[in-house]
Design a protein around this motif. Structure first.
Motif, mmCIF file in Angstrom:
data_model
loop_
_atom_site.group_PDB
_atom_site.id
_atom_site.type_symbol
_atom_site.label_atom_id
_atom_site.label_comp_id
_atom_site.label_asym_id
_atom_site.label_seq_id
_atom_site.Cartn_x
_atom_site.Cartn_y
_atom_site.Cartn_z
ATOM 1 N N ASP A 251 0.836 -1.196 0.000
ATOM 2 C CA ASP A 251 0.000 0.000 0.000
ATOM 3 C C ASP A 251 0.875 1.252 0.000
ATOM 4 O O ASP A 251 1.627 1.487 0.940
ATOM 5 C CB ASP A 251 -0.905 -0.021 1.235
ATOM 6 N N GLY A 252 0.743 2.068 -1.055
ATOM 7 C CA GLY A 252 1.622 3.236 -1.219
ATOM 8 C C GLY A 252 2.861 2.801 -1.970
ATOM 9 O O GLY A 252 3.987 2.923 -1.478
ATOM 10 N N ALA A 253 2.677 2.322 -3.181
ATOM 11 C CA ALA A 253 3.697 1.543 -3.873
ATOM 12 C C ALA A 253 4.866 2.373 -4.374
ATOM 13 O O ALA A 253 4.703 3.476 -4.890
ATOM 14 C CB ALA A 253 3.065 0.802 -5.048
ATOM 15 N N ILE A 254 6.044 1.802 -4.228
ATOM 16 C CA ILE A 254 7.281 2.319 -4.808
ATOM 17 C C ILE A 254 7.615 1.481 -6.040
ATOM 18 O O ILE A 254 7.539 0.242 -6.000
ATOM 19 C CB ILE A 254 8.437 2.255 -3.795
ATOM 20 N N ASP A 255 7.979 2.142 -7.113
ATOM 21 C CA ASP A 255 8.420 1.458 -8.323
ATOM 22 C C ASP A 255 9.915 1.176 -8.212
ATOM 23 O O ASP A 255 10.733 2.091 -8.335
ATOM 24 C CB ASP A 255 8.125 2.335 -9.543
#
Length: 509
Positions: A251-255
């Motif tokens: 949740d609150g994704a980092i690429d």
């Protein structure tokens, strides 16, 4: 029903803290490294009651939850798991007293890097719906280097004061050189204290610790809820141990495929967009926003004024441009804090800096005595160790000038990653690839997220190959469990392994 005060505390816990205020730290260009065997040490956890930890966080913990603390010992270096020293990773387990049809443990992490999973578990024990807590033990861990685990601490309180208080956009050569010197001094402080051991605080090392925790908990497969940077931890784990994944909510994704410059620019753009949303709300709600109708002009003026003649707070500390910008950043993580931001800026222009400094200190984890937790020490060490692509100082200067035009409020400070640019330690970039063999992984994104902009959500899902996107049309950083739609979709996945339909989007309320 989720208590709003508890939910607000959860939101504060899941700050991304990755590169927008000083000290700066961006994400790395990942380099796959499959040579290290995915080993994990079993042996169980010796739990002891620790209601005092929950009481310190919550004041009045739920009466129907027990709290226990323990430690899992892991290799200091997973490249040499059998022949080297160990370190302890601190855990807290929150267990509802009336569980039914228990599934197992839900491991949680709030992000950062540097956030305490132990503290997050206490908040979630009171903030998650009973549907979840009756089926899972909520288990939080402080990753290596963080909180109650073996801490990494290399910055003095004075250095952190100087860093947070520094001008977020040093324009003149003299001011820029001063910022470079501070960044070099902070980097060298870590190098002098830890030397080659700095690389042991990397994300991949922490992800391997997670598998040792899984084994010690007696779980054949891991169920995990990771917020913000916790999504990166989860993604790395899923690549290393895909067949040990039961259900992951990121949740609150980092690429992870973004290089440090692209990642920093994405975040600068995200904060500018979030500020525009705040400014639009201000304009449309003038009765609640004392800096209406032009919030951007009011904030820009406040920062410029703080450069020339900063207002002093009750403790005599000057509310410099850096502290004002930190307060702004802190307030954009949750829409519930917008009113506080508007009031703080209004108070500042009336000669009262107390509320601006209070907002900034909550973000920096600075107590009234001027003492800091090790949140930003760990944040910097992990980010710089992970980062294999930070440009040199002269390139950062060019980015600062370019991003001042593109992202006026947040671009320059986000560009100036001056600690990582002068990092003395060895780097250990994390892998960025598919989680081949893993089940579906739920990737949650918020359209108004400043710290992990929504554009990164589908990118992470695509990289993993098994990612399923769940979208929340809301404001602030992270989504679960803020609305009924999001909560129901995540709970069905965690409990029944039911994946939301493709394209599932939840409204703001």
């Amino acid at each position: 029903m989720i208590r709003r005060s508890v939910l607000a505390a959860v939101i504060v816990m899941v700050l991304a803290l990755a590169g927008c205020v000083s000290p700066n730290g961006q994400w790395s260009t990942p380099v796959a490294d499959k040579a290290r065997a995915p080993l994990a040490a079993a042996g169980g956890v010796k739990w002891r009651p620790c209601p005092d930890v929950a009481k310190a966080s919550l004041g009045r913990p739920p009466a129907n939850v027990t709290y226990e603390c323990g430690t899992v010992n892991v290799p200091r270096d997973w490249a040499k798991p059998n022949g080297g020293k160990q370190l302890g990773v601190a855990l807290l387990r929150a267990r509802a007293t009336h569980q039914t049809n228990r599934i197992g443990s839900l491991l949680v992490n709030p992000g950062g890097p540097g956030g305490s999973g132990v503290e997050l578990a206490t908040y979630l024990s009171a903030g998650l719906p009973a549907e979840t807590t009756q089926r899972f033990d909520i288990v939080g861990f402080d990753p290596r280097g963080v909180g109650r685990s073996e801490q990494v601490k290399c910055f003095s309180d004075a250095q952190l004061d100087a860093s947070f208080g520094a001008d977020p956009d040093p324009v003149s050569p003299a001011d820029f050189d001063k910022a470079v010197t501070l960044g070099r001094t902070m980097a060298q402080s870590c190098g002098d204290k830890y030397g080659d051991d700095l690389r042991l605080f990397s994300t991949e090392q922490a992800a391997r610790d997670m598998d040792a925790i899984r084994a010690a908990l007696g779980e054949q497969k891991l169920t995990y809820l990771g917020y913000s940077y916790g999504t990166l931890l989860g993604a790395v784990y899923a690549q290393l141990f895909p067949t040990r994944v039961r259900a992951f909510v990121l949740d609150g994704a980092i690429d992870p495929t973004l290089g440090s410059v692209a990642g920093a620019e994405s975040q600068a753009k995200g904060f500018e967009r979030a500020f525009d949303n705040f400014a639009a709300w201000c304009r449309d709600n003038a009765g609640k926003c004392p800096i209406a109708p032009d919030a951007r002009a009011a904030v820009t003026s406040a920062i410029d004024s703080a450069r020339r003649s900063p207002v002093r707070g009750p403790d005599g500390r000057a509310a410099t441009a850096g502290w004002v910008q930190t307060a702004v950043i802190a307030s954009l993580y949750s829409q519930e804090q917008w009113i506080q931001l508007a009031t703080a800026i209004d108070n500042l222009r009336k000669g009262n800096a107390a509320s601006v400094l209070r907002l900034a200190d909550s973000y920096a984890e600075r107590n009234p005595r001027g003492q800091y937790s090790n949140l930003f020490d760990a944040n910097m060490v992990v980010n710089c160790t992970d980062d294999g692509s930070t440009p040199p100082v002269d390139k950062l200067r060019a980015l600062q000038n370019d991003w001042r035009t593109k992202y006026p409020l947040f671009g320059p400070s986000t560009a100036l990653n001056l600690v990582c640019a002068q990092w003395p330690g060895k780097r250990d970039p994390y892998p960025a690839g598919a989680a081949k063999g893993a089940p579906p992984i739920l990737v949650v994104g918020t359209t108004g997220d400043p710290a992990t902009p929504y554009e990164q959500t589908p990118k992470l899902a695509e990289m993993l190959g098994v990612g399923v996107v769940l979208t929340w049309q809301g404001e602030g950083h992270t989504a679960y469990p803020q609305t009924r739609c999001i909560t129901q979709a995540v709970n069905r996945y965690l409990i029944d392994l039911t994946v939301p339909a493709k394209g599932t989007t939840c409204p703001a309320a």
